[in-house]
Design an enzyme around this catalytic site. Structure first.
Site, PDB file in Angstrom:
ATOM      1  N   TYR A 142       0.826  -1.215   0.000  1.00 23.71           N
ATOM      2  CA  TYR A 142       0.000   0.000   0.000  1.00 23.71           C
ATOM      3  C   TYR A 142       0.859   1.264   0.000  1.00 23.71           C
ATOM      4  O   TYR A 142       0.417   2.318  -0.427  1.00 23.71           O
ATOM      5  CB  TYR A 142      -0.920   0.043   1.222  1.00 23.71           C
ATOM      6  CG  TYR A 142      -2.008  -1.008   1.229  1.00 23.71           C
ATOM      7  CD1 TYR A 142      -2.195  -1.863   0.158  1.00 23.71           C
ATOM      8  CD2 TYR A 142      -2.861  -1.143   2.321  1.00 23.71           C
ATOM      9  CE1 TYR A 142      -3.181  -2.828   0.174  1.00 23.71           C
ATOM     10  CE2 TYR A 142      -3.863  -2.107   2.345  1.00 23.71           C
ATOM     11  CZ  TYR A 142      -4.012  -2.940   1.270  1.00 23.71           C
ATOM     12  OH  TYR A 142      -4.994  -3.896   1.284  1.00 23.71           O
TER      13      TYR A 142
ATOM     14  N   ASP B  17     -11.088  -8.674   7.788  1.00 22.17           N
ATOM     15  CA  ASP B  17     -12.492  -8.635   7.345  1.00 22.17           C
ATOM     16  C   ASP B  17     -13.114 -10.028   7.380  1.00 22.17           C
ATOM     17  O   ASP B  17     -14.263 -10.196   7.776  1.00 22.17           O
ATOM     18  CB  ASP B  17     -12.595  -8.084   5.912  1.00 22.17           C
ATOM     19  CG  ASP B  17     -12.870  -6.587   5.913  1.00 22.17           C
ATOM     20  OD1 ASP B  17     -12.711  -5.953   6.973  1.00 22.17           O
ATOM     21  OD2 ASP B  17     -13.237  -6.050   4.853  1.00 22.17           O
TER      22      ASP B  17
ATOM     23  N   ASP C  13      -2.834 -18.100   2.118  1.00 23.77           N
ATOM     24  CA  ASP C  13      -3.946 -18.837   1.490  1.00 23.77           C
ATOM     25  C   ASP C  13      -4.496 -19.894   2.446  1.00 23.77           C
ATOM     26  O   ASP C  13      -5.717 -20.069   2.580  1.00 23.77           O
ATOM     27  CB  ASP C  13      -3.518 -19.457   0.146  1.00 23.77           C
ATOM     28  CG  ASP C  13      -2.111 -20.033   0.164  1.00 23.77           C
ATOM     29  OD1 ASP C  13      -1.373 -19.814   1.150  1.00 23.77           O
ATOM     30  OD2 ASP C  13      -1.733 -20.723  -0.799  1.00 23.77           O
TER      31      ASP C  13
ATOM     32  N   ASP D 108      -5.526  -6.758   5.892  1.00 24.48           N
ATOM     33  CA  ASP D 108      -6.733  -6.084   5.428  1.00 24.48           C
ATOM     34  C   ASP D 108      -7.797  -7.135   5.107  1.00 24.48           C
ATOM     35  O   ASP D 108      -8.959  -7.045   5.529  1.00 24.48           O
ATOM     36  CB  ASP D 108      -6.355  -5.277   4.164  1.00 24.48           C
ATOM     37  CG  ASP D 108      -7.435  -4.301   3.748  1.00 24.48           C
ATOM     38  OD1 ASP D 108      -8.481  -4.250   4.398  1.00 24.48           O
ATOM     39  OD2 ASP D 108      -7.212  -3.584   2.747  1.00 24.48           O
TER      40      ASP D 108
ATOM     41  N   LYS E 142       3.533 -15.070   2.957  1.00 24.34           N
ATOM     42  CA  LYS E 142       3.529 -15.842   1.707  1.00 24.34           C
ATOM     43  C   LYS E 142       4.997 -16.067   1.359  1.00 24.34           C
ATOM     44  O   LYS E 142       5.471 -15.675   0.280  1.00 24.34           O
ATOM     45  CB  LYS E 142       2.768 -15.028   0.633  1.00 24.34           C
ATOM     46  CG  LYS E 142       2.496 -15.772  -0.643  1.00 24.34           C
ATOM     47  CD  LYS E 142       1.435 -16.837  -0.539  1.00 24.34           C
ATOM     48  CE  LYS E 142       1.321 -17.621  -1.826  1.00 24.34           C
ATOM     49  NZ  LYS E 142       0.516 -18.841  -1.708  1.00 24.34           N
TER      50      LYS E 142
END
Ligand code: NAD
Length: 358
Positions: A142, A253, A225, A249, A193
């Site tokens: 980001y 959620d 994942d 992020d 990852k």
């Protein structure tokens, strides 16, 4: 003790839910002998209306001078056509940056009284879950360079976003996560990852090294994942999840959604100092704004997080959380968490019930 709290009620349901949270803090103050001084400031859409910009230097200065910041929510359709650099949400990014808030802490727990709102089958949920997602907030893809260039494979224009993490950034978020786990179930799952990304390899090495400072806390690593899958397969296995900005992020959620009650979940953004910004995870809910039906619980629980993490008032935080649980256990509901046959309380009535139970 006396505490200075900058209050940003914001837009939509913000003023309704924050009012209940402030009244709850006042009640806690009376019960435990503290004074909470509130200073209200504008940010978001209401600041665009008043000042032409979503965040003024005056608001930043007042928030910086306060012991903590309580925020409702910002944004709404009224400001959807505003140019992107001046949108209400920019106020949140500006505040996080100005206050040096690098960690976003989001608990996701299942209340027994609301178990049937959880979208996962009871046999999978078992005894329930109580997870905290600790998301790094100021680094990652980001905040890397965002640019376009010509593809060297001859595939035309391509978009590029640089993903960066420094050892310093990973160390400080990892320490936050381990410290949090120490006062919970003493387990950290670090999500990355690292089978693909260099940033993730550095992340994993660094978290593993920091873990040696916390021998009483168990650490495991999970690829993002797999973590996304495990959250719906067996959420009870997690205690504290620590991860970067992008993965956090998405996973925070996901963790919120499996509770089934978005109006219930608080959050904290914290930095090196004790000062933090505390807010519900939901938005300004323009569809129900002004109707007096919004659920104030997420904002009231955000105050409990403020008391615990910024002011070190654990007993006072416990008292708020216990009052919320007691209120739910006695069958009191706002519209968003009620069944068709249940009596529905207004925002003010729910706030008052929680204060009665304090
Ligand atoms: P939202 O969270 O505001 O609303 C989603 C749904 O949940 C709506 O049906 C709403 O009525 C309901 N809901 C949310 N909070 C509730 C509560 N406390 N009680 C009862 N019901 C509740 O998300 P959205 O509709 O995508 O966004 C609306 C606005 O909020 C947008 O402008 C968005 O940019 C903004 N937003 C702000 C923040 C923030 O300030 N941190 C976060 C998310 C969205």
């Amino acid at each position: 003790m006396k505490y200075q709290i900058a209050v940003i009620k914001g837009d939509g349901i913000g003023p309704e839910i924050v009012t209940e949270a402030m009244l709850t803090l006042e009640k806690v103050g009376q019960k435990f002998g503290h004074t909470f001084d509130f200073q209200e400031v504008l940010a978001g859409g209401c600041s665009i209306d008043a000042n032409g910009i979503p965040l003024t230097q005056e608001t930043i200065d007042i928030c910086k001078a306060a012991d903590s910041v309580l925020l409702g929510a910002v944004g709404g359709p009224k400001w959807d056509s505003v140019e992107s650099a001046k949108r209400p949400e920019k106020a949140l990014l500006g505040l996080r940056e100005s206050l040096g808030l690098f960690a976003n802490i989001r608990p996701a727990m299942m209340y027994k009284a609301l178990a049937d709102a959880c979208p996962i089958k009871p046999e999978i949920i078992g005894e329930g879950f109580d997870i905290v997602v600790c998301r790094e907030l100021t680094g990652d893809v980001y905040f890397g360079n965002h640019y376009r260039k010509e593809s060297d494979r001859g595939w035309g224009e391509m978009g590029c976003d640089d993903m960066n993490y420094s050892i310093y950034e990973v160390e400080r978020i990892a320490r936050r996560a381990f410290e949090m786990a120490r006062v919970r179930s003493k387990k950290v799952t670090s999500v990355d990852k690292s089978n693909v990304l260099e940033t993730s390899r550095l992340w994993r090495e660094t978290v593993t090294r920091v873990a040696k400072e916390y021998p009483d806390v168990e650490l495991d690593h999970m690829y993002v994942d797999n973590a996304a899958m495990q959250l719906v397969r067996n959420p009870g296995q997690f205690d504290v999840i620590v991860t970067g900005n992008l993965f956090g992020d998405i996973l925070s959620d996901e963790a919120s959604m499996i509770t089934g009650s978005i109006g219930m979940l608080p959050s904290a953004s914290i930095g090196e100092t004790g000062r933090g910004m505390y807010e519900p995870i939901h938005g300004s809910a323009p569809d129900i704004a002004g109707k007096g039906i919004a659920n104030p619980i997420a904002t009231i629980l955000s105050c409990a997080m403020m008391l615990r993490y910024s002011f070190g008032l654990a007993a006072e935080a416990d008292a708020i959380e216990a009052a919320v649980e007691k209120t739910l256990n006695s069958g009191h509901r706002t519209a968003d968490i009620a069944h068709a046959d249940e009596t529905v309380l207004s925002t003010c009535e729910m706030g008052a019930k929680i204060r009665d139970n304090l």
